[in-house]
Design a protein around this motif. Structure first.
Motif, PDB file in Angstrom:
ATOM      1  N   THR A 165       1.038  -1.078   0.227  1.00 53.46           N
ATOM      2  CA  THR A 165       0.310  -0.333   0.143  1.00 53.46           C
ATOM      3  C   THR A 165       0.800   1.077  -0.100  1.00 53.46           C
ATOM      4  OG1 THR A 165      -2.180  -1.214   1.604  1.00 53.46           O
ATOM      5  CG2 THR A 165      -2.165   1.188   1.570  1.00 53.46           C
TER       6      THR A 165
ATOM      7  N   LEU B 178       1.045   5.110   0.120  1.00 49.67           N
ATOM      8  CA  LEU B 178       0.469   6.112   0.747  1.00 49.67           C
ATOM      9  C   LEU B 178       1.368   7.892   0.250  1.00 49.67           C
ATOM     10  CD1 LEU B 178       0.776   5.082   4.333  1.00 49.67           C
ATOM     11  CD2 LEU B 178      -0.973   4.532   3.013  1.00 49.67           C
TER      12      LEU B 178
ATOM     13  N   GLY C 226      -3.672   7.779  10.292  1.00 51.36           N
ATOM     14  CA  GLY C 226      -3.534   6.465   8.710  1.00 51.36           C
ATOM     15  C   GLY C 226      -2.783   5.353   8.526  1.00 51.36           C
TER      16      GLY C 226
ATOM     17  N   LEU D  37      -3.981   1.520   8.172  1.00 53.33           N
ATOM     18  CA  LEU D  37      -4.210   0.783   7.457  1.00 53.33           C
ATOM     19  C   LEU D  37      -2.849   0.070   7.131  1.00 53.33           C
ATOM     20  CD1 LEU D  37      -4.017   3.548   4.597  1.00 53.33           C
ATOM     21  CD2 LEU D  37      -5.316   1.631   4.994  1.00 53.33           C
TER      22      LEU D  37
ATOM     23  N   TYR E 124      -3.449   5.949  -1.798  1.00 58.04           N
ATOM     24  CA  TYR E 124      -4.154   6.168  -0.648  1.00 58.04           C
ATOM     25  C   TYR E 124      -3.716   7.756  -0.456  1.00 58.04           C
ATOM     26  CZ  TYR E 124      -7.065   1.910   0.743  1.00 58.04           C
ATOM     27  OH  TYR E 124      -7.489   1.289   0.847  1.00 58.04           O
TER      28      TYR E 124
ATOM     29  N   ILE F 221      -3.032  10.814   1.592  1.00 64.24           N
ATOM     30  CA  ILE F 221      -3.770  11.380   3.354  1.00 64.24           C
ATOM     31  C   ILE F 221      -2.985  12.905   3.529  1.00 64.24           C
ATOM     32  CG2 ILE F 221      -3.099  11.038   5.837  1.00 64.24           C
ATOM     33  CD1 ILE F 221      -1.878   7.642   5.406  1.00 64.24           C
TER      34      ILE F 221
ATOM     35  N   VAL G 189      -9.673  12.738  -0.495  1.00 64.94           N
ATOM     36  CA  VAL G 189      -9.429  11.557   0.985  1.00 64.94           C
ATOM     37  C   VAL G 189     -10.925  10.548   0.923  1.00 64.94           C
ATOM     38  CG1 VAL G 189      -8.035  12.713   2.019  1.00 64.94           C
ATOM     39  CG2 VAL G 189     -10.145  12.735   2.575  1.00 64.94           C
TER      40      VAL G 189
ATOM     41  N   ASP H 213     -11.372   7.617  -0.634  1.00 61.57           N
ATOM     42  CA  ASP H 213     -11.536   5.474  -0.597  1.00 61.57           C
ATOM     43  C   ASP H 213     -10.326   6.040   0.975  1.00 61.57           C
ATOM     44  OD1 ASP H 213     -11.846   6.094  -3.263  1.00 61.57           O
ATOM     45  OD2 ASP H 213      -9.762   5.635  -3.444  1.00 61.57           O
ATOM     46  N   LEU H 214      -9.890   6.721   1.183  1.00 62.57           N
ATOM     47  CA  LEU H 214      -9.092   6.926   2.976  1.00 62.57           C
ATOM     48  C   LEU H 214     -10.260   6.612   4.037  1.00 62.57           C
ATOM     49  CD1 LEU H 214      -6.897   6.425   4.789  1.00 62.57           C
ATOM     50  CD2 LEU H 214      -6.987   9.054   4.885  1.00 62.57           C
ATOM     51  N   ARG H 215     -11.317   7.657   3.656  1.00 65.42           N
ATOM     52  CA  ARG H 215     -12.561   7.873   4.662  1.00 65.42           C
ATOM     53  C   ARG H 215     -13.408   6.495   4.729  1.00 65.42           C
ATOM     54  NH1 ARG H 215     -14.150  12.234   3.786  1.00 65.42           N
ATOM     55  NH2 ARG H 215     -13.468  13.484   4.462  1.00 65.42           N
TER      56      ARG H 215
ATOM     57  N   ALA I 167      -9.898  10.057   8.143  1.00 57.46           N
ATOM     58  CA  ALA I 167      -9.465  11.328   7.487  1.00 57.46           C
ATOM     59  C   ALA I 167      -9.263  12.552   7.866  1.00 57.46           C
ATOM     60  CB  ALA I 167     -10.560  11.854   6.355  1.00 57.46           C
TER      61      ALA I 167
END
Length: 335
Positions: free
Chosen positions: A175, A177, A227, A231, A259, A261, A303, A305-307, A313
């Protein structure tokens, strides 16, 4: 006992804070750094010195651009999760070789070590700078990133592609970031918040690009750490529904994701300066300069997708975050 989490760049700004949070959560952490002199090494030593007394922390000095040293690190410890934050930072072009050594060779060595070490999840630092010349705002992971305008951004784009290839070839879950303008206590002296604060506190001039008409998605370090920590236990799975005919840059058939952030709330640099002035009780001596090569006028993180995926977020306001930074700055520098 569970295996330790490896955090590279542990004496760096974000790495230091990530290690502290993991220790608070009860994890065993192995932190490595090679203490490159990109900025004052004494600050890195001070960060590392705060971590070293912790029983759950084991610190090592390792140059990850050395393949054998990296292999030896993974042989000494049995990692299952890796948070790779070590890198040569900075969008301002000076010397290309440290970027190639740290960000390309170092990352390749890390991928190889993770591949042969059976790592369950590699989380690695990318950057908002990969969006480069993109003009669509906010920046979304679903947009292309084919036009980086700094060498640093190009290496981070390369990292994403390298990680994707290892996910495709070897099933290495990873992943990336994309961090947006991180600031906070123990921050980097070359970044705007620290640099402006230091100069204003000492009565020196600050150089202000484009008369301060520059917008950044300033993101407080604790929000970045939240974040990362959320993850690290969410390794991506392969996606059998991925459509190669209409590919989405944010998804893949392989177990790889990226993602953003960021704070999703761009602030003008003029407003940042005013907040710092108020926190210090001193006015800035400004000198206007052109926007340097490699910089962009505005960044803003989408954000969504992160949320959606971790239920979080960033949201710390610039006023609150700068206030905490200035309080730390006064204590650290004794002013």
């Amino acid at each position: 006992m569970s295996s330790p989490i490896l955090v590279t760049g542990a004496a760096g700004f974000i790495g230091f804070h990530v290690v502290e949070r993991l220790l608070e959560l009860g994890h065993q952490v192995v932190g490595v750094d090679c203490f490159t002199p990109y900025y004052d090494v004494s600050l890195k030593e001070a960060r590392f010195g705060r971590l070293s007394p912790r029983n759950s922390f084991h610190g090592e000095r390792v140059d990850l651009s050395d393949p054998q040293a990296t292999r030896d690190l993974f042989q000494r410890h049995r990692f299952e999760r890796v948070i790779h934050l070590a890198a040569q930072p900075g969008v301002r072009f000076v010397d290309p070789m440290p970027y190639a050594s740290s960000n390309l060779m170092g990352f390749m060595n890390m991928l190889e070590a993770c591949r042969h070490g059976g790592i369950r999840h590699l989380v690695y630092a990318s950057s908002s700078s990969v969006y480069g010349a993109n003009r669509k705002l906010p920046f979304s992971e679903h947009d292309g990133t084919d036009h980086p305008i700094s060498l640093y951004a190009a290496t981070k784009k390369a990292n994403e592609m390298m990680a994707h290839s290892y996910a495709s070839l070897f099933g290495l879950p990873s992943t990336g970031l994309r961090f947006f303008t991180v600031y906070g206590p123990w921050g980097r002296p070359d970044m705007a918040v620290y640099k402006f604060t230091h100069a204003i506190a000492e009565g020196r001039e600050i150089q202000v690009s484009n008369a301060g008409k520059v917008w950044r998605d300033f993101t407080y370090v604790d929000d970045i750490v939240e974040g990362v920590v959320r993850l690290v236990d969410k390794a991506p799975a392969a996606n059998p529904d991925w459509n190669a005919e209409y590919p989405d840059p944010a998804t893949s058939a392989a177990p790889h994701r990226v993602y953003n952030i960021g704070n999703d709330n761009p602030e003008e640099v003029n407003d940042l300066i005013a907040i710092i002035e108020n926190a210090l009780g001193k006015k800035a001596k400004r000198v206007d300069v052109p926007l340097p090569p490699g910089d962009v006028l505005e960044t803003r993180a989408d954000v969504t997708d992160l949320r959606r995926d971790v239920g979080f977020a960033p949201s710390t306001s610039l006023k609150d975050g700068v206030g905490r930074f200035v309080a730390w700055y006064r204590e650290y520098h004794g002013t």
